[in-house]
Design a protein around this motif. Structure first.
Motif, mmCIF file in Angstrom:
data_model
loop_
_atom_site.group_PDB
_atom_site.id
_atom_site.type_symbol
_atom_site.label_atom_id
_atom_site.label_comp_id
_atom_site.label_asym_id
_atom_site.label_seq_id
_atom_site.Cartn_x
_atom_site.Cartn_y
_atom_site.Cartn_z
ATOM 1 N N LEU A 6 0.969 -1.592 -0.208
ATOM 2 C CA LEU A 6 0.215 0.079 -0.219
ATOM 3 C C LEU A 6 0.654 1.473 0.159
ATOM 4 N N VAL A 8 1.376 4.402 1.360
ATOM 5 C CA VAL A 8 0.522 4.797 3.298
ATOM 6 C C VAL A 8 0.581 6.021 3.684
ATOM 7 N N ASN A 9 -0.137 6.922 3.974
ATOM 8 C CA ASN A 9 0.752 8.304 4.592
ATOM 9 C C ASN A 9 1.420 8.800 3.623
ATOM 10 N N ILE A 27 -3.476 -2.413 9.317
ATOM 11 C CA ILE A 27 -2.604 -1.110 9.561
ATOM 12 C C ILE A 27 -2.237 -1.003 10.938
ATOM 13 N N ILE A 50 -10.686 5.734 7.173
ATOM 14 C CA ILE A 50 -9.570 5.992 6.759
ATOM 15 C C ILE A 50 -10.075 6.562 5.648
ATOM 16 N N SER A 59 -12.172 0.819 6.935
ATOM 17 C CA SER A 59 -11.684 -0.298 7.307
ATOM 18 C C SER A 59 -11.588 -1.881 7.589
ATOM 19 N N ASP A 71 -4.231 4.064 -2.339
ATOM 20 C CA ASP A 71 -3.614 5.352 -1.263
ATOM 21 C C ASP A 71 -4.249 5.069 -0.164
ATOM 22 N N ILE A 72 -3.855 4.809 1.136
ATOM 23 C CA ILE A 72 -3.947 5.127 1.913
ATOM 24 C C ILE A 72 -4.020 6.376 3.196
ATOM 25 N N THR A 73 -4.885 6.662 3.705
ATOM 26 C CA THR A 73 -4.323 7.828 4.382
ATOM 27 C C THR A 73 -4.802 7.649 6.021
ATOM 28 N N THR A 74 -3.975 7.826 6.609
ATOM 29 C CA THR A 74 -5.211 7.634 8.286
ATOM 30 C C THR A 74 -4.584 8.419 8.910
#
Length: 162
Positions: A6, A8-9, A27, A50, A59, A71-74
């Motif tokens: 992934l 992530v951020n 995550i 998320i 999630s 594309d993941i944003t936490t």
């Protein structure tokens, strides 16, 4: 076991997991990003929200292998250059957080809501769109105030930049 990769951020992250591993657990456990909370594991509470490919998602409703390549944003990825995101700052300013358990999911939902509505938010819309996020402390009044305040600030900043 499957390999999951992934973004992530803003950073590439990979790990192996069982095919049945939920994205929220991947995550938290594989990537060590514990700001995304596990509440119900049944998509009812919203603590695990998320952004995946720019949209808010719960999630706990997605398998990690299904998200591979996304594309993941936490919540950890919202702040930039050491400053809180405007929604995070508004939650702090308007006391939109009490115990804090629901806060990451509320903030992530609010950011997506503000981005989608482009400044055209009212209290009724905010309350309706936060319906899938549960605050056990019943801090909804201050949460709604925070979202509306952040919306106004972000919309004004966008207009000033144009």
């Amino acid at each position: 076991m499957s390999k999951v990769t992934l973004t992530v951020n803003g950073r590439t992250a990979s790990g192996e997991c069982e095919d049945r591993t939920l994205l929220v657990h991947f995550i938290r456990e594989k990537l060590g990003l514990t700001g995304t909370h596990v509440g119900c594991d049944t998509t009812q509470c919203g603590a695990c929200v998320i952004h995946m490919d720019g949209k808010s998602v719960k999630s706990c409703s997605i398998l990690a292998v299904q998200a591979s390549g996304s594309d993941i944003t936490t919540i950890e990825g919202l702040a930039a250059n050491g400053e809180l995101h405007p929604v995070q700052a508004a939650f702090k300013e308007h006391h939109g957080l009490q115990c804090g358990f629901c806060t990451p999911g509320m903030v992530m939902t609010a950011v997506d809501m503000i981005n989608r509505h482009g400044g055209a938010l009212d209290e009724e819309t905010v309350r309706a769109e936060l319906d899938g996020n549960i605050c056990r402390c019943t801090g909804y009044h201050n949460i709604v105030k925070a979202v509306l305040s952040a919306n106004a600030e972000m919309h004004a900043a966008k207009q000033a930049a144009e």
